[in-house]
Write a protein that holds these residues in place. Structure first.
Motif, mmCIF file in Angstrom:
data_model
loop_
_atom_site.group_PDB
_atom_site.id
_atom_site.type_symbol
_atom_site.label_atom_id
_atom_site.label_comp_id
_atom_site.label_asym_id
_atom_site.label_seq_id
_atom_site.Cartn_x
_atom_site.Cartn_y
_atom_site.Cartn_z
ATOM 1 N N LEU A 1 0.830 -1.198 0.000
ATOM 2 C CA LEU A 1 0.000 0.000 0.000
ATOM 3 C C LEU A 1 0.869 1.254 0.000
ATOM 4 O O LEU A 1 0.592 2.216 -0.731
ATOM 5 N N GLN A 2 1.926 1.232 0.793
ATOM 6 C CA GLN A 2 2.837 2.376 0.841
ATOM 7 C C GLN A 2 3.502 2.592 -0.516
ATOM 8 O O GLN A 2 3.688 3.737 -0.957
ATOM 9 N N GLU A 3 3.854 1.495 -1.196
ATOM 10 C CA GLU A 3 4.458 1.601 -2.528
ATOM 11 C C GLU A 3 3.525 2.318 -3.494
ATOM 12 O O GLU A 3 3.945 3.162 -4.289
ATOM 13 N N GLN A 4 2.221 1.978 -3.422
ATOM 14 C CA GLN A 4 1.260 2.595 -4.329
ATOM 15 C C GLN A 4 1.075 4.076 -4.029
ATOM 16 O O GLN A 4 0.846 4.880 -4.938
ATOM 17 N N ILE A 5 1.173 4.439 -2.761
ATOM 18 C CA ILE A 5 0.970 5.835 -2.371
ATOM 19 C C ILE A 5 2.198 6.684 -2.664
ATOM 20 O O ILE A 5 2.083 7.819 -3.158
ATOM 21 N N MET A 6 3.384 6.122 -2.392
ATOM 22 C CA MET A 6 4.605 6.919 -2.382
ATOM 23 C C MET A 6 5.412 6.854 -3.678
ATOM 24 O O MET A 6 6.286 7.698 -3.897
ATOM 25 N N ASN A 7 5.148 5.872 -4.549
ATOM 26 C CA ASN A 7 6.013 5.665 -5.704
ATOM 27 C C ASN A 7 5.264 5.837 -7.023
ATOM 28 O O ASN A 7 4.056 5.618 -7.098
ATOM 29 N N THR A 8 6.014 6.210 -8.051
ATOM 30 C CA THR A 8 5.443 6.284 -9.394
ATOM 31 C C THR A 8 5.189 4.865 -9.903
ATOM 32 O O THR A 8 5.684 3.884 -9.326
ATOM 33 N N GLU B 1 8.368 3.056 -10.627
ATOM 34 C CA GLU B 1 9.010 2.560 -9.410
ATOM 35 C C GLU B 1 8.250 1.371 -8.828
ATOM 36 O O GLU B 1 8.859 0.419 -8.329
ATOM 37 N N GLN B 2 6.915 1.402 -8.908
ATOM 38 C CA GLN B 2 6.116 0.283 -8.408
ATOM 39 C C GLN B 2 6.435 -1.001 -9.156
ATOM 40 O O GLN B 2 6.501 -2.089 -8.565
ATOM 41 N N ILE C 1 9.271 -1.755 -10.664
ATOM 42 C CA ILE C 1 10.592 -2.203 -10.217
ATOM 43 C C ILE C 1 10.493 -2.892 -8.860
ATOM 44 O O ILE C 1 11.067 -3.971 -8.641
ATOM 45 N N LEU C 2 9.766 -2.284 -7.927
ATOM 46 C CA LEU C 2 9.601 -2.878 -6.600
ATOM 47 C C LEU C 2 8.882 -4.221 -6.680
ATOM 48 O O LEU C 2 9.199 -5.154 -5.933
ATOM 49 N N LEU C 3 7.924 -4.336 -7.595
ATOM 50 C CA LEU C 3 7.221 -5.604 -7.793
ATOM 51 C C LEU C 3 8.192 -6.678 -8.275
ATOM 52 O O LEU C 3 8.182 -7.820 -7.780
ATOM 53 N N LEU C 4 9.044 -6.341 -9.240
ATOM 54 C CA LEU C 4 10.012 -7.307 -9.756
ATOM 55 C C LEU C 4 10.979 -7.752 -8.659
ATOM 56 O O LEU C 4 11.326 -8.936 -8.562
ATOM 57 N N ILE C 5 11.397 -6.823 -7.821
ATOM 58 C CA ILE C 5 12.279 -7.167 -6.708
ATOM 59 C C ILE C 5 11.564 -8.113 -5.742
ATOM 60 O O ILE C 5 12.137 -9.098 -5.262
ATOM 61 N N ARG C 6 10.291 -7.814 -5.465
ATOM 62 C CA ARG C 6 9.517 -8.676 -4.567
ATOM 63 C C ARG C 6 9.341 -10.074 -5.153
ATOM 64 O O ARG C 6 9.477 -11.083 -4.445
ATOM 65 N N LEU C 7 9.064 -10.166 -6.457
ATOM 66 C CA LEU C 7 8.890 -11.466 -7.100
ATOM 67 C C LEU C 7 10.200 -12.246 -7.138
ATOM 68 O O LEU C 7 10.195 -13.479 -7.088
ATOM 69 N N SER C 8 11.324 -11.520 -7.208
ATOM 70 C CA SER C 8 12.615 -12.213 -7.207
ATOM 71 C C SER C 8 12.856 -12.910 -5.867
ATOM 72 O O SER C 8 13.568 -13.920 -5.799
ATOM 73 N N LYS C 9 12.247 -12.381 -4.796
ATOM 74 C CA LYS C 9 12.386 -13.005 -3.474
ATOM 75 C C LYS C 9 11.446 -14.198 -3.315
ATOM 76 O O LYS C 9 11.831 -15.232 -2.762
ATOM 77 N N SER C 10 10.212 -14.062 -3.809
ATOM 78 C CA SER C 10 9.213 -15.109 -3.589
ATOM 79 C C SER C 10 9.195 -16.170 -4.675
ATOM 80 O O SER C 10 8.762 -17.296 -4.436
ATOM 81 N N HIS C 11 9.655 -15.827 -5.887
ATOM 82 C CA HIS C 11 9.607 -16.771 -7.003
ATOM 83 C C HIS C 11 10.950 -16.858 -7.725
ATOM 84 O O HIS C 11 10.995 -17.286 -8.878
ATOM 85 N N GLY C 12 12.019 -16.460 -7.061
ATOM 86 C CA GLY C 12 13.310 -16.359 -7.726
ATOM 87 C C GLY C 12 14.261 -17.501 -7.428
ATOM 88 O O GLY C 12 14.174 -18.166 -6.390
ATOM 89 N N LYS C 13 15.188 -17.724 -8.369
ATOM 90 C CA LYS C 13 16.243 -18.714 -8.226
ATOM 91 C C LYS C 13 17.549 -18.069 -8.655
ATOM 92 O O LYS C 13 17.646 -17.508 -9.746
ATOM 93 N N ASN C 14 18.554 -18.139 -7.785
ATOM 94 C CA ASN C 14 19.839 -17.513 -8.072
ATOM 95 C C ASN C 14 20.553 -18.213 -9.222
ATOM 96 O O ASN C 14 20.588 -19.445 -9.289
ATOM 97 N N THR D 1 1.130 -0.092 -19.761
ATOM 98 C CA THR D 1 2.152 0.582 -18.947
ATOM 99 C C THR D 1 3.240 -0.398 -18.527
ATOM 100 O O THR D 1 4.441 -0.074 -18.577
ATOM 101 N N VAL D 2 2.844 -1.593 -18.111
ATOM 102 C CA VAL D 2 3.825 -2.609 -17.727
ATOM 103 C C VAL D 2 4.700 -2.978 -18.924
ATOM 104 O O VAL D 2 5.925 -3.095 -18.807
ATOM 105 N N SER D 3 4.076 -3.141 -20.084
ATOM 106 C CA SER D 3 4.823 -3.502 -21.291
ATOM 107 C C SER D 3 5.872 -2.439 -21.633
ATOM 108 O O SER D 3 7.032 -2.762 -21.934
ATOM 109 N N ARG D 4 5.475 -1.163 -21.587
ATOM 110 C CA ARG D 4 6.409 -0.075 -21.883
ATOM 111 C C ARG D 4 7.566 -0.052 -20.878
ATOM 112 O O ARG D 4 8.722 0.142 -21.243
ATOM 113 N N THR D 5 7.222 -0.254 -19.611
ATOM 114 C CA THR D 5 8.250 -0.210 -18.567
ATOM 115 C C THR D 5 9.236 -1.365 -18.715
ATOM 116 O O THR D 5 10.454 -1.183 -18.599
#
Length: 230
Positions: free
Chosen positions: A143-150, A153-154, A156-169, A196-200
């Protein structure tokens, strides 16, 4: 699935990991199990709350829909996770839909029986409260990400979060996202549009921050993505 197999699977969950055989016995007695095919719904938003589910194999998408039918993905759950995370110790309905993304094996326990077990085993109840607390913190952060970030940025933060929950090094230092998400899925996770996601993602690929492997899975340079935020 026999009782020994159910116990072995359940004790891989943090909730039951340190319980003795005698402590696990009532849990196993209460447990049921089943295999659910891709596309099936385990429950629908608004259905009476009946069971708590534990994922032994497969993946579950938890999502809500608004009055216009627009989908908002809350989470994609994997083996070792339980759901739902709301509604315990109260008469309620399921707060979201739960859909099978790939063939999934579930163990499930009727919620009234599960609540009784938790009351009788306070140490397990404490673990349960910690799991619920972690989920609340995660939702607050989103919720804070949606309020505080463009939107950029959201994503990017989503991709970082998915790398933790669904990622393999990987050996090159990148992280492979092992679950394939469409641009629509990613958009539905943050309340944005597919375009928007596609462009980003195109921008991030040009910068070398995100790439695709030969089967279309995303490879994420997490450190570089974090630097992109500052």
């Amino acid at each position: 699935m026999n009782k020994n197999a159910i116990q072995d699977l359940l004790q891989k969950f943090p909730l039951f990991k340190n319980l003795t055989d005698s402590e696990m016995e009532p849990v196993v007695e209460l447990s049921r199990n089943g295999v659910f095919h891709q596309g099936a719904h385990i429950f629908m938003q608004g259905d009476p709350l009946t069971n708590v589910y534990f994922i032994a194999r497969g993946k579950i998408k938890v999502y809500r829909t608004d009055l216009q039918g627009k989908e908002q993905i809350i989470n994609v759950l994997q083996p070792g996770e339980m759901f739902p995370h709301q509604g315990f110790f109260r008469n309620d309905n399921y707060p979201a839909n739960a859909q099978v993304l790939e063939e999934t094996a579930l163990i499930y326990i009727p919620i009234p029986s599960f609540e009784k077990f938790l009351i009788q085993h306070p140490e397990t109840c404490v673990k349960m409260m910690k799991i619920l607390g972690d989920k609340i913190v995660d939702l607050q952060n989103r919720l804070q990400e949606q309020i505080m970030n463009t939107t950029y940025e959201q994503i990017i933060l989503l991709l970082i979060r998915l790398s933790k929950s669904h990622g393999k090094n990987k050996v090159d230092g990148t992280i492979l996202i092992t679950t394939q998400f469409t641009n629509r899925d990613l958009a539905n996770m943050i309340g944005s549009s597919r375009e928007t996601v596609s462009r980003t993602l195109t921008q991030l690929k040009k910068k070398g921050l995100v790439n695709l492997d030969e089967v279309g899975n995303m490879m994420i340079n997490v450190d570089a993505l974090k630097e992109e935020l500052f």
